[in-house]
Design an enzyme around this catalytic site. Structure first.
Site, mmCIF file in Angstrom:
data_model
loop_
_atom_site.group_PDB
_atom_site.id
_atom_site.type_symbol
_atom_site.label_atom_id
_atom_site.label_comp_id
_atom_site.label_asym_id
_atom_site.label_seq_id
_atom_site.Cartn_x
_atom_site.Cartn_y
_atom_site.Cartn_z
ATOM 1 N N TRP A 327 0.832 -1.195 0.000
ATOM 2 C CA TRP A 327 0.000 0.000 0.000
ATOM 3 C C TRP A 327 0.879 1.262 0.000
ATOM 4 C CZ3 TRP A 327 -1.418 -4.590 1.946
ATOM 5 C CH2 TRP A 327 -2.733 -5.025 1.778
ATOM 6 N N CYS A 363 -6.583 -5.278 -1.521
ATOM 7 C CA CYS A 363 -7.651 -6.188 -1.097
ATOM 8 C C CYS A 363 -8.400 -6.903 -2.227
ATOM 9 C CB CYS A 363 -8.622 -5.501 -0.139
ATOM 10 S SG CYS A 363 -9.659 -4.233 -0.879
ATOM 11 N N HIS A 422 -13.740 -2.414 1.309
ATOM 12 C CA HIS A 422 -12.824 -3.530 1.511
ATOM 13 C C HIS A 422 -13.453 -4.759 0.881
ATOM 14 C CE1 HIS A 422 -9.927 -6.229 3.005
ATOM 15 N NE2 HIS A 422 -10.727 -6.820 3.865
ATOM 16 N N ASP A 445 -10.718 -14.030 4.281
ATOM 17 C CA ASP A 445 -10.074 -12.782 3.868
ATOM 18 C C ASP A 445 -8.570 -12.987 3.875
ATOM 19 O OD1 ASP A 445 -9.264 -10.206 3.395
ATOM 20 O OD2 ASP A 445 -10.481 -9.306 4.979
ATOM 21 N N ASN A 485 -19.285 -3.309 12.255
ATOM 22 C CA ASN A 485 -20.101 -2.719 13.318
ATOM 23 C C ASN A 485 -19.406 -1.696 14.204
ATOM 24 O OD1 ASN A 485 -22.777 -4.219 13.217
ATOM 25 N ND2 ASN A 485 -21.316 -5.905 13.152
ATOM 26 N N ASP A 487 -18.067 1.708 15.864
ATOM 27 C CA ASP A 487 -18.481 3.106 15.937
ATOM 28 C C ASP A 487 -17.302 3.985 15.529
ATOM 29 O OD1 ASP A 487 -20.889 2.283 16.948
ATOM 30 O OD2 ASP A 487 -20.349 2.655 19.042
ATOM 31 N N GLU A 534 -30.118 -0.746 11.690
ATOM 32 C CA GLU A 534 -29.694 0.194 12.742
ATOM 33 C C GLU A 534 -30.860 0.504 13.681
ATOM 34 O OE1 GLU A 534 -27.056 3.004 13.443
ATOM 35 O OE2 GLU A 534 -25.989 1.158 12.993
ATOM 36 N N GLU A 539 -30.877 -5.379 16.731
ATOM 37 C CA GLU A 539 -29.513 -4.860 16.691
ATOM 38 C C GLU A 539 -28.934 -4.761 18.113
ATOM 39 O OE1 GLU A 539 -28.661 -0.862 16.301
ATOM 40 O OE2 GLU A 539 -26.734 -1.147 15.300
ATOM 41 N N TYR A 606 -7.566 4.597 -0.381
ATOM 42 C CA TYR A 606 -8.838 3.859 -0.228
ATOM 43 C C TYR A 606 -8.934 3.203 1.129
ATOM 44 C CZ TYR A 606 -7.508 -1.116 -0.718
ATOM 45 O OH TYR A 606 -7.025 -2.388 -0.512
#
Lengths: 774, 774
Positions: A327, A363, A422, A445, A485, A487, A534, A539, A606
């Site tokens: 990268w 990725c 991603h 991944d 997920n 924050d 949400e 949730e 990115y």
């Protein structure tokens, strides 16, 4: 006999001890019958009776390579009271022998959905019968003749490990998992049906036909043309990778071209990708990946094991993996991640150099090559794009962004980042190691990140488990959950460097998850397979589950309710364009609000990492109760062009201060600048066997020189990849590259092109063509 | 300012780009105030306005080393409307400054149960207050003076990552997890109490005192003497490694000498092991292990992460780990696994060469060093021995042993083995990532095996989960379950090589699991913590659970009930002795049975791998209904001595054929031959400060020469390890090694010695001494 066998063991052990391959059984077996050789060895032993040299090492090595071979000798004599040695001419004439073995590759491959693989060898899927024809020197007598079929894989074939399968022809052998039967006997031709069991090892098996008589066993000579590849079988309900719907199998196993989505969630762009799982040499390259990774052969029947290992092996960290992640912006030592058009070029390069790593990937390249690997071995797979993916944040649920006292991003204190997008790969399978509800799509991944497990790999993780927040089960569920997920926590530091939480955005990360729809180039929104909506009760329950699984759900962060919201808008922008940003301020309170806003514009990767701040601007607005005011920010090309990196993304952060209430507002937005497109023009008749011409055109729209330009044209099923280099393209200058091809198979094909150079990345285009039958 | 900060970022980025360390903040900050330097950089930028060089790489690297440092500058000016630069002499005189910082190492260490660590630095445990005394140049005024304490770890300290802790002295700072308070102020002396939070990162923190005034911040100078090590705290209920009972903590955290059991289950032997977790340099070596393994700093607060990483890092496979495993019998390039007496020699050797791997280890060495690592960092740990441990069998529940048509072990077809004993380590902790019932003791294993996860590490696996057969949870539960619960399947191949299952022994593996009792050198049988009793309802339920977790429980294997059983017995045997084996044949049927028995004697490694068959004998017996007959087999020393390997174990396999019923019987037994013992003699007064003499005596009882002999004497807390070499000891010859020491601390100590050479391994002894106070 005792002494002889001792000698043989000692002899083998000595070879092993000094690092040689064990001698072939045939030679060892000869040893037993050569008095001279025996005597010689006995002599050595008598001379050194007190020598405590270990006969073998204290550990028996495992077979970890499909390429290494160790075959039994062509003749093995039984230990009976008869003259030893190979039978004489007379005995041999009377006995049965094998003249040829026909693997019926073309016929079997059609039945096994393996006809697309470009290979002269037979390729079959597990738990489905294939038939071969054995030609003998005389009529085969099912009652009297004793014939066996042997399948071997690796360097230490072992019946108890599934690496050595012995199937009697025309006789029962209940304890063997593979099945065989005589389908038909016509004189000296015998058609034998063979069914590998539904969980057998996948890979390249060697095959021998063995004729057994009272004197011993005689095998056919080693012949690579009769080697058979056994793959996973998504068509068979007993296989763990079974898929119910044929349209799913056609897309996720059989489709060799795909689309990978990128850009940003409000402005999704895409590029075609040549998965090329059926291209010549790709299957061998995939097996080489497993061999280089030293994946033990007996793990190779388990889809869970294969995908776990593969997620580690696609990247070169820790092991002899395929691709080097980079990268840095400097790709001079290899191919830029943005320049590739598909997987076969990469896998074949890797195989050609016997497993040397290929430079470079980001990725989508990791996800694309991993997808090829899976489809090639028969595991249903698809490439996924997660927009606004929390990353590199160590698997907790917080991404911290720090502003300085002026409201600008403090780059030195912002160590986390949210990737604009991603890509990862999903595979479909039964998870036998987990409760049943966690079967189905699994995340894997290969992009080297800091996984919670300390190694550069990730998954398989059940998508269902992510959705329910059940993160205690393997593998790496917490890491994937955080990607979707987290924050975003905005901090502000005062002049003394003390930090205060300004705002928590719970909806920024994991905004949208997409994959290619089947039979279409549109995307399918699969966000709901990963997340409940949400702010729903579900949730909240999921977050509680996650916390019970050991996820650190952050402290009770303050969420000030200002009653005023800000939002940034921008249209689609081309690289080099001037454009306008619109800042909408909505006042939901019953009082007038005065907002002072600081807008920071940064150039970004990115990966969300900020490279350079190119603009700050202060604006003020007075917004009446229940009204919205819009401010406009002009962004000139000359402000940002000097600093663009890689995929040309701009990150704008707005910090607003409400004068009346002393409260803070914050928002951010990424603007992806569109590169120019290539022009693809086709001429000629799109028909099998006819000439077809394509020209790729590009004009440099900028006032600077493009240097070291690479242009790739790739047409899976149409032509092998072609690469053209241009040392420079002057401002306003144009290039045209013409390619001719002769399509060999009918159907829908994709021709794709990609132009790439250090100053301009990922200039692509693709065209779909329906090739008519000849 | 905008341009200046841009320049700084570019400058830092350039350094990073070309692989240099980023410049110190102090220097960068100077840059801002040196017009010449600024102008120079501006000049560069103006010359290359179109250069698209990325300012930073697209990924921000993580801190993965405790050793690397990056400290803020000693003076940082605030951005206010005053003259820039450090304050002049006059301003400085009026302001507060720090004269010294006293870490109160001796007092704090007593309170923190860290007094045993030989180190001049302060060492504390999490979530317990320690106090330090800061001496200022004048009286400290809590209301007016603004002073902060900073704790930093690694090269990119970050408040959001727990690697940079800022504690205001005498002021509240609620969002910080570490706590601080002013305990006492006496003029210019301030005693400050600091409590690291219960889940903070463990390792070596740097400490700075910062005085803040209107002009800026002034830090104390970097001083390694004030560095503080923070460890896990098993004494604190809030720490995840909390243990309730003090006697447990004294054994599993504080005891620096232990016992490792070996031999075989019916004849358990043992050796002492110097864990030495408190010895000088061992703590630094343990942190170096984590640094070499690139374990990210923010994982280092989690016990689960630390133990998982450590299990990989104790072996040199995959990573820059500590020890190289070697089972070849050839240890000329290093120290034989049997020759070590403890962990400090190994860890200090590793640290001295900056993380170079140490040669060689087998399971008890891996387990012993891993145990030291854990106790050193404050994680309760103990070494376990599992007798008859199924191994290298790829995590399935079958160990296959193949006999040839004569009833002898077919070495070429027996690829599995049952280790006579295997050592691993248990650690005690709350598993926050798993349901609560899986907390408690956890298995970790550094011995490089073929784990199901493809990497050379194993665990942590909950012992409770193993007992219940709940194997879906991480990490590596299936592998450990197989070590304890595999069936031994005896096959017999006929002359054509076709195999038939003869017998399945469900009770052979996982016979006995032991660890050292606390406060005693006896072993504690902890088998019931891992397994329910054989053939109980609970045991069947566990197997069903295991099957649901994806464990392959083997096919319904035939278990012929012959009504006749055979059993092998042997007394304790010394190396070089002739001895008798007793074969008891018990006929439980109502008819007379005639049994033909073939007894095979092989030399074996402790890993169960068979090296050489030295004896076969046929015996027959007629046993009347409900009677037992005993047969005797004579084994002469001259039969086995030429072939002994390593730990001198003999494996006997008996194959019996019942003439009347044509049924088969089979059993096997390992006889461990005892090496001679060393003689340890002490003279002098066992009292602190007094001379104490030890002599170690050994006489070669064999008729062959012992060459390249190493003798180690180790006395944790008594003397540093001493190593003496003898080029040879002639038959009947003897050696005496005298060592004198002066004990420095009172209490129970262990002196241990070990003699080792290629022809004779693991000749040991130990003596316990109570050292009196001076």
């Amino acid at each position: 006999m005792l002494l002889s066998s001792r000698i043989r063991r000692k002899h083998e052990a000595l070879h092993e001890h000094i690092g040689l391959e064990p001698p072939h059984l045939s030679r060892t077996s000869t040893l037993l019958h050569t008095p001279q050789a025996s005597r010689h060895l006995v002599y050595i032993m008598l001379l050194q009776p007190n020598l405590t040299l270990p006969s073998v090492s204290g550990r028996i090595p495992f077979a970890k390579s499909n390429l290494d071979e160790y075959n039994p000798s062509e003749f093995v004599a039984f230990d009976v009271l008869r003259p030893r040695g190979p039978p004489d001419q007379e005995t041999q004439a009377a006995s049965l022998s094998v003249l040829s073995v026909d693997m019926r590759a073309t016929e079997n491959k059609k039945d096994h959905n393996t006809h697309k693989y470009v290979s002269s060898n037979l390729i079959v899927r597990r738990n489905k019968e294939f038939t071969i024809i054995i030609k003998f020197n005389r009529d085969f007598n099912k009652q009297q003749d004793n014939v066996e079929l042997e399948f071997l894989i690796g360097s230490s074939p072992d019946e108890n490990k599934g690496t050595y399968i012995i199937l009697p022809i025309g006789k029962e052998k209940p304890e063997v998992r593979w099945k065989s039967r005589v389908v038909e006997t016509q004189g000296n031709y015998v058609t034998v049906g063979v069914t590998p069991d539904a969980s057998c090892i996948i890979g390249r098996f060697r095959i021998f036909v063995v004729v057994v008589n009272d004197l011993g066993k005689r095998r056919t000579t080693r012949n690579t043309e009769t080697d058979v590849y056994v793959l996973f079988n998504p068509w068979d309900p007993a296989d763990h990778v079974y898929m119910v719907k044929d349209e799913d199998r056609q897309e996720y196993v059989m489709n060799d071209v795909g689309i990978i989505y990128n850009g940003e969630f409000s402005n999704i762009t895409y590029r075609s990708w040549n998965f090329g799982q059926f291209e010549q040499g790709v299957l061998d390259a995939c097996l080489l990946v497993l061999d280089s990774g030293k994946v033990p052969l007996f793990f190779r029947g388990s889809a869970t094991e294969i995908v776990r290992q593969a997620s580690a092996l696609m990247n070169a960290q820790d092991d002899d993996g395929v691709l080097v992640g980079n990268w840095s912006g400097d790709y001079a030592e290899g191919t830029a991640p943005t320049a590739w058009t598909g997987s076969p070029e990469i896998l074949l390069k890797y195989a050609k150099k016997s497993g040397e790593t290929v430079c470079f990937a980001q990725c989508w390249v990791f996800a694309g090559v991993l997808n090829t690997f899976m489809r090639c071995l028969g595991i249903p797979a698809r490439v996924i794009t997660n927009f606004c993916s929390a990353h590199d944040n160590t698997g907790n649920l917080k991404t911290d962004i720090v502003l300085d006292e002026e409201g600008k991003v403090d780059q030195s204190r912002t160590k986390d980042s949210v990737w604009n997008y991603h890509c990862w790969t999903e595979v479909y399978m039964k998870r036998l190691d987990l409760p049943e509800k966690f079967s189905g799509w699994q995340v894997i991944d290969s992009t080297p990140q800091e996984t919670s497990d300390g190694f550069y790999r990730c998954g398989p993780t059940s998508v269902n488990a992510i959705k329910e927040g059940e993160l205690s089960y393997p593998f790496d569920a917490k890491f994937v959950f955080a990607e979707l997920n987290s924050d975003v926590v905005f901090h502000r530091s005062d002049k003394e460097g003390k930090m205060k939480i300004l705002h928590v955005d719970t909806g920024y990360v994991g905004k949208l998850v997409v994959t290619k729809k089947h039979g279409s180039s549109d995307y399918e929104d699969i966000t709901s397979t990963y997340k409940y909506p949400e702010k729903t009760v579900k949730e909240r329950e999921v977050m509680q589950n996650a916390e019970r699984s050991g996820m650190a759900i952050g402290d009770n962060l303050p969420k000030p309710e200002a009653g005023v919201t800000i939002e940034l808008q921008a249209d689609t922008v081309k690289i080099g364009d001037d454009f306008k940003l619109t800042l909408n301020i909505n006042n939901q309170t019953s009082k007038t609000s005065t907002v002072n806003a600081t807008i920071t514009g940064c150039v970004a990767f990115y990966t969300g990492v900020v490279s350079m701040t190119f603009k700050t601007e202060n604006k003020a607005a007075t917004v009446e109760a229940s009204k919205t005011e819009s401010l406009t920010v002009d962004v000139n090309a000359k402000e940002y062009t000097p600093y663009l990196v890689e995929q040309a993304k701009l990150l704008f952060v707005v910090y607003g201060h409400i004068v009346e209430t002393d409260m803070s507002l914050i928002t951010m937005k990424v603007v992806t600048l569109q590169p120019p497109k290539l022009t693809l023009t086709m001429s000629g008749t799109p028909q099998v066997g006819k000439d077809l011409m394509t020209s790729v055109d590009f004009q440099n729209p900028y006032n600077f020189i493009l240097q070291n330009v690479q242009l790739r044209i790739d047409g899976p099923g149409l032509m092998p990849i072609k690469i053209k280099s241009y040392s420079q393209i002057l401002p306003g200058g144009s290039v045209r590259y013409k390619v001719s091809m002769v399509p060999r198979t009918p159907g829908k094909k994709v021709l794709m092109a990609c132009l790439d150079c250090p100053l301009l990345r990922q200039v692509t285009n693709q065209v779909e063509i329906e090739i008519l039958k000849s």
